[in-house]
Design an enzyme around this catalytic site. Structure first.
Site, PDB file in Angstrom:
ATOM      1  N   ASP A 175       0.859  -1.203   0.000  1.00 24.72           N
ATOM      2  CA  ASP A 175       0.000   0.000   0.000  1.00 24.72           C
ATOM      3  C   ASP A 175       0.889   1.246   0.000  1.00 24.72           C
ATOM      4  OD1 ASP A 175      -0.783   0.398   3.563  1.00 24.72           O
ATOM      5  OD2 ASP A 175       0.944  -0.566   2.589  1.00 24.72           O
TER       6      ASP A 175
ATOM      7  N   HIS B  68       9.376  -0.147   8.608  1.00 27.44           N
ATOM      8  CA  HIS B  68       8.641  -1.392   8.905  1.00 27.44           C
ATOM      9  C   HIS B  68       8.705  -2.400   7.754  1.00 27.44           C
ATOM     10  CE1 HIS B  68       6.734   0.573  12.385  1.00 27.44           C
ATOM     11  NE2 HIS B  68       6.442   1.571  11.596  1.00 27.44           N
TER      12      HIS B  68
HETATM   13  O1  RIB Z   1       2.185  -0.530  10.912  1.00 29.14           O
HETATM   14  C1  RIB Z   1       3.110  -0.356   9.872  1.00 29.14           C
HETATM   15  C2  RIB Z   1       2.514  -0.782   8.568  1.00 29.14           C
HETATM   16  O2  RIB Z   1       1.380   0.038   8.280  1.00 29.14           O
HETATM   17  C3  RIB Z   1       3.467  -0.581   7.376  1.00 29.14           C
HETATM   18  O3  RIB Z   1       3.187  -1.530   6.390  1.00 29.14           O
HETATM   19  C4  RIB Z   1       3.118   0.796   6.878  1.00 29.14           C
HETATM   20  O4  RIB Z   1       3.405   0.958   5.481  1.00 29.14           O
HETATM   21  C5  RIB Z   1       1.628   0.803   7.089  1.00 29.14           C
HETATM   22  O5  RIB Z   1       1.040   0.154   5.985  1.00 29.14           O
HETATM   23 CA    CA Z   2       2.777  -0.832   4.079  1.00 36.20          CA
END
Ligand code: RIB
Ligand code: CA
Length: 317
Positions: free
Chosen positions: A10, A240
């Site tokens: 995303d 992340h």
């Molecule tokens: O909580 C972190 C996640 O949520 C990551 O994938 C960031 O891109 C959002 O999508």
């Molecule tokens: Ca993400």
């Protein structure tokens, strides 16, 4: 043998970091990006995925995914964190290339039929597309090489509620179905992402050594860091989604636990990821019959940061 991967994404600033790392890594063959809502709406994620690949000269397919969660009403996209355009306001020229004819779930189903046992699905957004693929073709669990999921918080608190992490909170039913399925799955929760910080100096070094990949990422990271500074008092941003890729390439940077996983799909704890260590029993019937999966419960930040820098700047060598 390179890792053939599909990134379900995303994009999203840390998604862009993960995509750049996959493009730069010599041992990764990026087959496709499949798009999902979360940081932005699904059609915006498709636009962003096509734009990133064009900007970085990569030819992976882009297949558009589901526009809504499997059961809950969609939450507002994460514009507060990733900006209205998903890139913290950094402009990346739109691509004229169309998305693939197949939708995301069908793309995963057909790609794993063509390459049984060879493809790793790296999911770094809500798990709606993977849940749809499971629903349409349950045998996919035996055709994937592995599934790596960035999501959840196991021994740490959440980042959208005290217990829920964004990807699982945005589609808890899908997350629960994916974690309950019998495919070889590794979870990269906030436990392994929060110990790592991309500081402005670090990202500027990446940009200096490899402007093509690094300059847009450094500018996006500056915007992402403003959110982390104001909300968490951190001196940088947390990459992340990169962990879901670097599990494949630098597994020694991570500490693992094994056990069964489930996701709460309603009530005040909606989106919470719960974990029962392998080999233990409890009164929690939710774990009955569920497979054990690997959970990345900690990261060696120095190892991870050294690897990311080496990969992102290797073209400069
Ligand atoms: O909580 C972190 C996640 O949520 C990551 O994938 C960031 O891109 C959002 O999508
Ligand atoms: Ca993400």
């Amino acid at each position: 043998m390179p890792h053939k991967i599909i990134i379900d994404t995303d994009p999203g600033i840390d998604d862009a970091m993960a995509i750049a790392y996959a493009i730069a890594h010599p041992d990764i063959e990026l087959l496709a990006l499949t798009t999902i809502f979360g940081n932005v709406r699904t059609h915006e994620a498709t636009r962003n995925a096509l734009a990133l690949l064009e900007h970085w000269g990569a030819t992976a397919d882009v297949a558009e995914g589901e526009s809504a969660p499997v059961a809950i009403t969609a939450n507002e996209p994460g514009y507060l964190v990733h900006g209205r355009n998903g890139f913290g306001g950094v402009e990346i020229a739109a691509s004229s290339r169309p998305a693939h004819d197949l939708d995301a779930a069908q793309y995963m189903i057909e790609a794993t039929r063509r390459h049984p046992g060879e493809i790793t699905l790296c999911a770094v957004g809500p798990l709606t597309n993977l849940a749809r693929a499971l629903e349409r073709d349950p045998d996919i669990v035996s055709r994937v090489k592995a599934v790596v999921v960035m999501g959840g918080a196991v021994h740490r608190k959440g980042n959208v509620t005290p217990v829920a992490e964004a990807n699982f909170w945005n589609d808890p039913h899908a997350a629960d179905a994916v974690l309950g399925a019998g495919w070889p799955l590794v979870l990269a929760p906030l436990d392994c992402t929060m110990p790592v910080l991309f500081t402005p100096d670090y990202m500027e070094a990446v940009a200096r050594e490899n402007p093509k990949l690094g300059k847009p990422l450094s500018e996006m990271a500056a915007a992402y860091s403003r959110f982390y500074r104001s909300h968490l008092g951190l001196g940088g941003c947390v990459p992340h989604d990169v962990m879901a890729i670097s599990w494949l390439t630098v597994p020694g940077a991570f500490r693992l636990q094994k056990g069964a996983l489930a996701v709460i799909a309603d009530g005040p704890a909606i989106g919470q990821c719960i974990f029962q260590p392998g080999g233990t029993k409890s009164r929690a019937t939710i774990f009955d019959g569920r497979p054990d999966h690997l959970v990345m419960v900690d990261t060696d930040p120095a190892l991870f940061l050294a690897d990311f820098m080496a990969v992102m700047t290797r073209h400069a060598a």
